[in-house]
Design an enzyme around this catalytic site. Sequence first.
Site, PDB file in Angstrom:
ATOM      1  N   PHE A 123       0.840  -1.201   0.000  1.00 37.92           N
ATOM      2  CA  PHE A 123       0.000   0.000   0.000  1.00 37.92           C
ATOM      3  C   PHE A 123       0.881   1.259   0.000  1.00 37.92           C
ATOM      4  O   PHE A 123       1.837   1.342   0.771  1.00 37.92           O
ATOM      5  CB  PHE A 123      -0.895  -0.029   1.237  1.00 37.92           C
ATOM      6  CG  PHE A 123      -2.052   0.918   1.174  1.00 37.92           C
ATOM      7  CD1 PHE A 123      -3.201   0.586   0.485  1.00 37.92           C
ATOM      8  CD2 PHE A 123      -1.991   2.141   1.807  1.00 37.92           C
ATOM      9  CE1 PHE A 123      -4.285   1.464   0.431  1.00 37.92           C
ATOM     10  CE2 PHE A 123      -3.058   3.032   1.763  1.00 37.92           C
ATOM     11  CZ  PHE A 123      -4.214   2.689   1.071  1.00 37.92           C
ATOM     12  N   ASP A 194       0.712  -4.963   8.964  1.00 37.78           N
ATOM     13  CA  ASP A 194      -0.382  -4.035   8.711  1.00 37.78           C
ATOM     14  C   ASP A 194      -1.647  -4.868   8.498  1.00 37.78           C
ATOM     15  O   ASP A 194      -1.737  -5.629   7.523  1.00 37.78           O
ATOM     16  CB  ASP A 194      -0.084  -3.168   7.471  1.00 37.78           C
ATOM     17  CG  ASP A 194      -1.122  -2.060   7.297  1.00 37.78           C
ATOM     18  OD1 ASP A 194      -2.285  -2.264   7.707  1.00 37.78           O
ATOM     19  OD2 ASP A 194      -0.764  -0.998   6.745  1.00 37.78           O
ATOM     20  N   TYR A 219     -11.512   2.622   9.462  1.00 37.19           N
ATOM     21  CA  TYR A 219     -12.670   2.978   8.628  1.00 37.19           C
ATOM     22  C   TYR A 219     -13.026   1.933   7.573  1.00 37.19           C
ATOM     23  O   TYR A 219     -13.910   2.158   6.768  1.00 37.19           O
ATOM     24  CB  TYR A 219     -12.471   4.352   7.977  1.00 37.19           C
ATOM     25  CG  TYR A 219     -11.167   4.558   7.230  1.00 37.19           C
ATOM     26  CD1 TYR A 219     -10.972   4.019   5.975  1.00 37.19           C
ATOM     27  CD2 TYR A 219     -10.136   5.304   7.789  1.00 37.19           C
ATOM     28  CE1 TYR A 219      -9.775   4.209   5.299  1.00 37.19           C
ATOM     29  CE2 TYR A 219      -8.937   5.500   7.121  1.00 37.19           C
ATOM     30  CZ  TYR A 219      -8.766   4.955   5.876  1.00 37.19           C
ATOM     31  OH  TYR A 219      -7.585   5.142   5.214  1.00 37.19           O
ATOM     32  N   LYS A 220     -12.328   0.790   7.570  1.00 32.02           N
ATOM     33  CA  LYS A 220     -12.667  -0.246   6.585  1.00 32.02           C
ATOM     34  C   LYS A 220     -13.637  -1.240   7.229  1.00 32.02           C
ATOM     35  O   LYS A 220     -14.796  -0.908   7.447  1.00 32.02           O
ATOM     36  CB  LYS A 220     -11.376  -0.888   6.078  1.00 32.02           C
ATOM     37  CG  LYS A 220     -10.582   0.114   5.239  1.00 32.02           C
ATOM     38  CD  LYS A 220      -9.182  -0.326   4.903  1.00 32.02           C
ATOM     39  CE  LYS A 220      -8.511   0.755   4.061  1.00 32.02           C
ATOM     40  NZ  LYS A 220      -7.052   0.700   4.138  1.00 32.02           N
ATOM     41  N   ARG A 366     -12.054  -3.925  -8.334  1.00 31.22           N
ATOM     42  CA  ARG A 366     -11.917  -4.536  -7.004  1.00 31.22           C
ATOM     43  C   ARG A 366     -13.261  -4.465  -6.290  1.00 31.22           C
ATOM     44  O   ARG A 366     -13.945  -3.432  -6.321  1.00 31.22           O
ATOM     45  CB  ARG A 366     -10.850  -3.758  -6.229  1.00 31.22           C
ATOM     46  CG  ARG A 366     -10.306  -4.463  -5.025  1.00 31.22           C
ATOM     47  CD  ARG A 366      -9.271  -3.593  -4.363  1.00 31.22           C
ATOM     48  NE  ARG A 366      -9.881  -2.391  -3.806  1.00 31.22           N
ATOM     49  CZ  ARG A 366      -9.417  -1.731  -2.739  1.00 31.22           C
ATOM     50  NH1 ARG A 366      -8.328  -2.154  -2.142  1.00 31.22           N
ATOM     51  NH2 ARG A 366     -10.020  -0.659  -2.294  1.00 31.22           N
TER      52      ARG A 366
END
Length: 407
Positions: A123, A194, A219-220, A366
């Site tokens: 990421f 992570d 927030y995911k 995705r």
Amino acid sequence: MTRDEAAALDRADPLAAFRDRFDLPPGIVYLDGNSLGALPRRTAARIAEVVAEEWGRGLIGSWNTGWLDLPMRIGVLIAGLVGARPHEVIAADSTSVNLFKLLVAALRLRPGRHTILAAAGDFPTDLHIAAGAAETCGATLRTVPADAIAAGEAVGDDTAVVLLTHVDFRSGRVHDMTAITRGAQARGAVMLWDLSHSAGALPCDLGACGADMAVGCGYKYLNGGPGAPAWLYVAERHQAALSQPITGWMGADQPFSMSGDYVPAPGLRRCLAGTPAVIGLAALEVGCALVAEADMTAVRAKSIALGDLFLNETERRLGGFAVACPRDGAGRGSQVALCHPHAYPIVRALIDRGVVGDFRAPDVLRFGLAPLYLRYVDVWDAVDRLAAIMDEGAWDRPDHHQRRAVT
Ligand SMILES: *Cc1c(COP(=O)(O)O)cnc(C)c1O
């Protein structure tokens, strides 16, 4: 599979009742919970209460009646989701800032070593922050293919810390936390995971795999809201010696003594920097508490089944798409990915028809599969609408080709 068969799976779904705990717009198939989790129904009332009562009426006194405990209290909820002990997780800052704190702390734990090892293509913020942390400490960031880290080959005598995202954000590939952690530690490095795409979506066990440190996003799959505070984990054995670089007063032993010397708090509270964002934390607490009610084994089983349904139906009904995620559910996170040369306008056409997925450059579609609020019929409908868009050529309109800031 027919749509009726998908509906039958929903009737037998042990997690079905969770969907009603979220406030979802009608008619939308939301396949982006891996980027921004949906809104829990309780969040709006809780935020209103924090603002009107705790802030409005309680004013500064509310720090003593719950606010100061929020980071550790949320940490306890997240610890239960990631196999940590309650005092090993704290909610704070953003994932990026937490990465910086822990990468520098890890370098300080290995003073004779000067390399951060990370996966090329991980990421972007992880690699940017790793480069910044390395520069700050006079160290070097070395990036190698994730496979070289997974095989344990890349960790050298100079590697202080290995940084890796458990579920790859693009492909959804899942790494073996136990094997990689053991491999890094056997060569003397600190292992920093992570878990941004893992916490709340698949069971992970930081304690059992012996991880040293971890960070993750709020927030995911934790549904904490846009820009929600993130979290970090430090194994108990490292906490007493941990030295993180953002030495703010909230991480000090006695923040309100107003003394000139910085003495870190004895436990993980030393990883706080400035004053916690109370309203954001209150929303995160609602999201985490909701996820903590779910059985993670059932969540994982449903996530794999949703992904299999998506890929089976895609292969049965659509030509021209390549599967860009692991086909085997056990090796795949809670998302699927497809490749197509016209991925961008296809994603835009899908959004137009109420199927919200996202595009990742250069050619990846995705789709996140959040098992607490997605139904099997939603996945069936998503592929059905995708098939219609391809049959009609509806993706090839000028407005679908126009790039936006976030897709
Ligand atoms: C979402 C995500 C982040 C987010 O970082 P922020 O600091 O919250 O912007 C970081 N790393 C990974 C792997 C992510 O998936």
